[in-house]
Design a protein around this motif. Structure first.
Motif, PDB file in Angstrom:
ATOM      1  N   GLN A 110       0.549 -82.776 -29.163  1.00  0.00           N
ATOM      2  CA  GLN A 110       1.548 -84.765 -28.455  1.00  0.00           C
ATOM      3  C   GLN A 110       2.406 -83.935 -28.175  1.00  0.00           C
ATOM      4  N   ASN A 111       3.718 -82.922 -29.237  1.00  0.00           N
ATOM      5  CA  ASN A 111       4.925 -83.847 -29.062  1.00  0.00           C
ATOM      6  C   ASN A 111       5.405 -82.179 -29.216  1.00  0.00           C
ATOM      7  N   GLU A 112       5.281 -81.053 -29.065  1.00  0.00           N
ATOM      8  CA  GLU A 112       5.277 -79.891 -28.959  1.00  0.00           C
ATOM      9  C   GLU A 112       4.010 -78.934 -28.713  1.00  0.00           C
ATOM     10  N   GLY A 113       3.000 -79.443 -28.197  1.00  0.00           N
ATOM     11  CA  GLY A 113       2.142 -78.791 -27.187  1.00  0.00           C
ATOM     12  C   GLY A 113       1.790 -77.212 -28.696  1.00  0.00           C
ATOM     13  N   LEU A 114       1.073 -76.169 -27.484  1.00  0.00           N
ATOM     14  CA  LEU A 114       0.252 -75.824 -28.550  1.00  0.00           C
ATOM     15  C   LEU A 114       1.438 -74.973 -29.441  1.00  0.00           C
ATOM     16  N   ARG A 115       2.727 -74.355 -28.601  1.00  0.00           N
ATOM     17  CA  ARG A 115       3.292 -73.446 -29.295  1.00  0.00           C
ATOM     18  C   ARG A 115       4.297 -74.516 -30.550  1.00  0.00           C
ATOM     19  N   GLY A 116       3.968 -75.681 -30.713  1.00  0.00           N
ATOM     20  CA  GLY A 116       3.986 -76.519 -31.608  1.00  0.00           C
ATOM     21  C   GLY A 116       3.632 -75.614 -32.662  1.00  0.00           C
ATOM     22  N   LEU A 117       2.299 -75.842 -32.666  1.00  0.00           N
ATOM     23  CA  LEU A 117       1.453 -75.180 -33.760  1.00  0.00           C
ATOM     24  C   LEU A 117       1.375 -74.135 -34.287  1.00  0.00           C
ATOM     25  N   TRP A 118       1.380 -73.399 -33.619  1.00  0.00           N
ATOM     26  CA  TRP A 118       2.230 -71.621 -33.074  1.00  0.00           C
ATOM     27  C   TRP A 118       3.399 -71.551 -33.784  1.00  0.00           C
ATOM     28  N   LYS A 119       4.232 -72.254 -34.070  1.00  0.00           N
ATOM     29  CA  LYS A 119       5.821 -72.297 -34.563  1.00  0.00           C
ATOM     30  C   LYS A 119       5.648 -71.397 -35.423  1.00  0.00           C
ATOM     31  N   GLY A 120       7.218 -70.215 -35.271  1.00  0.00           N
ATOM     32  CA  GLY A 120       7.263 -69.280 -36.203  1.00  0.00           C
ATOM     33  C   GLY A 120       5.954 -68.595 -36.592  1.00  0.00           C
ATOM     34  N   THR A 121       5.184 -68.425 -35.168  1.00  0.00           N
ATOM     35  CA  THR A 121       4.359 -67.201 -36.202  1.00  0.00           C
ATOM     36  C   THR A 121       4.387 -65.681 -35.884  1.00  0.00           C
ATOM     37  N   LEU A 122       5.668 -65.442 -35.306  1.00  0.00           N
ATOM     38  CA  LEU A 122       6.374 -63.998 -35.398  1.00  0.00           C
ATOM     39  C   LEU A 122       7.150 -64.202 -36.596  1.00  0.00           C
ATOM     40  N   PRO A 123       7.549 -64.523 -37.807  1.00  0.00           N
ATOM     41  CA  PRO A 123       8.151 -64.924 -39.185  1.00  0.00           C
ATOM     42  C   PRO A 123       6.725 -64.754 -39.534  1.00  0.00           C
ATOM     43  N   ASN A 124       5.815 -65.398 -39.811  1.00  0.00           N
ATOM     44  CA  ASN A 124       5.103 -65.051 -40.784  1.00  0.00           C
ATOM     45  C   ASN A 124       3.978 -64.684 -40.589  1.00  0.00           C
ATOM     46  N   ILE A 125       3.655 -63.817 -39.184  1.00  0.00           N
ATOM     47  CA  ILE A 125       2.659 -62.658 -39.213  1.00  0.00           C
ATOM     48  C   ILE A 125       4.251 -61.553 -40.435  1.00  0.00           C
ATOM     49  N   THR A 126       5.206 -61.102 -39.545  1.00  0.00           N
ATOM     50  CA  THR A 126       5.857 -60.328 -41.228  1.00  0.00           C
ATOM     51  C   THR A 126       5.605 -60.542 -41.968  1.00  0.00           C
ATOM     52  N   ARG A 127       5.959 -61.576 -42.291  1.00  0.00           N
ATOM     53  CA  ARG A 127       6.299 -62.749 -43.792  1.00  0.00           C
ATOM     54  C   ARG A 127       4.272 -61.881 -44.557  1.00  0.00           C
ATOM     55  N   ASN A 128       3.562 -62.311 -43.641  1.00  0.00           N
ATOM     56  CA  ASN A 128       2.763 -61.433 -44.441  1.00  0.00           C
ATOM     57  C   ASN A 128       1.731 -60.597 -44.600  1.00  0.00           C
ATOM     58  N   ALA A 129       2.619 -59.794 -43.484  1.00  0.00           N
ATOM     59  CA  ALA A 129       1.926 -58.041 -43.638  1.00  0.00           C
ATOM     60  C   ALA A 129       2.994 -57.598 -44.406  1.00  0.00           C
ATOM     61  N   LEU A 130       3.753 -57.983 -44.872  1.00  0.00           N
ATOM     62  CA  LEU A 130       4.748 -58.079 -45.783  1.00  0.00           C
ATOM     63  C   LEU A 130       4.329 -57.734 -47.029  1.00  0.00           C
ATOM     64  N   VAL A 131       4.158 -59.193 -47.608  1.00  0.00           N
ATOM     65  CA  VAL A 131       3.522 -59.832 -48.574  1.00  0.00           C
ATOM     66  C   VAL A 131       1.829 -58.235 -49.181  1.00  0.00           C
ATOM     67  N   ASN A 132       1.282 -58.447 -47.292  1.00  0.00           N
ATOM     68  CA  ASN A 132       0.367 -57.744 -47.996  1.00  0.00           C
ATOM     69  C   ASN A 132      -0.097 -56.826 -48.460  1.00  0.00           C
ATOM     70  N   CYS A 133       0.896 -56.006 -47.807  1.00  0.00           N
ATOM     71  CA  CYS A 133       1.399 -53.967 -47.888  1.00  0.00           C
ATOM     72  C   CYS A 133       1.615 -53.829 -49.155  1.00  0.00           C
ATOM     73  N   THR A 134       2.734 -54.951 -49.608  1.00  0.00           N
ATOM     74  CA  THR A 134       3.404 -54.611 -50.452  1.00  0.00           C
ATOM     75  C   THR A 134       2.332 -54.838 -52.101  1.00  0.00           C
ATOM     76  N   GLU A 135       2.202 -56.081 -51.481  1.00  0.00           N
ATOM     77  CA  GLU A 135       1.204 -55.981 -52.882  1.00  0.00           C
ATOM     78  C   GLU A 135      -0.047 -55.200 -53.211  1.00  0.00           C
ATOM     79  N   LEU A 136      -1.225 -54.994 -52.134  1.00  0.00           N
ATOM     80  CA  LEU A 136      -1.650 -53.738 -52.331  1.00  0.00           C
ATOM     81  C   LEU A 136      -1.474 -52.399 -51.919  1.00  0.00           C
ATOM     82  N   VAL A 137      -0.558 -51.632 -51.409  1.00  0.00           N
ATOM     83  CA  VAL A 137      -0.016 -50.389 -51.871  1.00  0.00           C
ATOM     84  C   VAL A 137       0.841 -50.557 -53.391  1.00  0.00           C
ATOM     85  N   THR A 138       1.956 -51.296 -53.417  1.00  0.00           N
ATOM     86  CA  THR A 138       2.313 -51.182 -54.872  1.00  0.00           C
ATOM     87  C   THR A 138       1.370 -51.268 -55.619  1.00  0.00           C
ATOM     88  N   TYR A 139       0.360 -52.295 -55.888  1.00  0.00           N
ATOM     89  CA  TYR A 139      -0.717 -51.619 -56.780  1.00  0.00           C
ATOM     90  C   TYR A 139      -1.624 -50.699 -57.002  1.00  0.00           C
TER      91      TYR A 139
END
Length: 220
Positions: free
Chosen positions: A79-108
């Motif tokens: 209501q206060n921020e719209g759909l963009r509010g629910l997806w706020k920070g998507t780009l850094p979160n995608i970057t972060r989660n892609a890094l985490v998954n990639c690093t964990e799986l490949v490093t393991y």
């Protein structure tokens, strides 16, 4: 902090089988890890936004809480921020989660293969434990800066930062490089222990399934 899930490992293994040979190169492993991480965030971002904001308001003293429940938080943000509010920070979160998954799986995989190749340990519990713990440490080193920026940006009031990049730049200029590693030790302990549980149990389950399959296919 989003962590590696069993579905991520299964998706990673499946993508490697589809994209390459049974012994894929590092590039294929990296692409597979990044893909599964990015796909997970694309669907789960609103849940992560609500979680981060709930966690942040617990530490506020003398300030009225913005959210009283999960559904109320979703409604308030929409209501206060719209759909963009629910997806706020998507780009850094995608970057972060892609890094985490990639690093964990490949490093393991790489640590485990190096241990087995040099005959330091056999393919059993100690090998899986060392590989998982090592993957947790490397992942924390690489992902902490992105995770700190993601959390601060997602929890910021509207207008405080123009973008995630602006948030990172503000942190760098006002607080210095150490700001990106705040909470490193607890993050490593949590991620390291999670990796140990995740990979060790996954290896045991996979081994049990292979044994069961062998018994089923064995001639009577």
């Amino acid at each position: 902090m989003m962590k590696l899930q069993y579905s991520d490992i299964l998706g990673y293994d499946l993508l490697m089988v589809v994209c390459s040979s049974p012994d894929p190169g590092v590039l294929v492993r990296i692409l597979a890890g990044c893909t599964t991480g990015a796909m997970a965030v694309s669907f789960a971002q609103p849940t992560d936004v609500v979680k981060v904001r709930f966690q942040a308001q617990v530490n506020l003293d003398g300030v009225a809480r913005r959210y009283n429940g999960t559904m109320q938080a979703y409604r308030h943000i929409f209501q206060n921020e719209g759909l963009r509010g629910l997806w706020k920070g998507t780009l850094p979160n995608i970057t972060r989660n892609a890094l985490v998954n990639c690093t964990e799986l490949v490093t393991y995989d790489l640590i485990k293969e190096a241990i087995l190749k040099r005959n330091l340990l056999s393919d059993n519990l100690p090998c899986h434990f060392v590989s998982a713990f090592g993957a947790g440490f490397v992942t924390t080193v690489i992902a902490s800066p992105v995770d700190v920026v993601k959390t601060r940006y997602m929890n910021s009031p509207p207008g405080q930062y123009k973008s995630a990049i602006n948030c990172a730049w503000t942190m760098m200029t006002k607080e210095g490089p150490t700001a990106f590693y705040k909470g490193f030790v607890p993050s490593f302990l949590r991620l390291g222990s999670w990796n140990v549980v995740m990979f060790v149990t996954f290896e045991q389950i996979k081994r049990a399934m292979m044994v069961a399959k062998g018994r089923t296919e064995a001639p009577n």
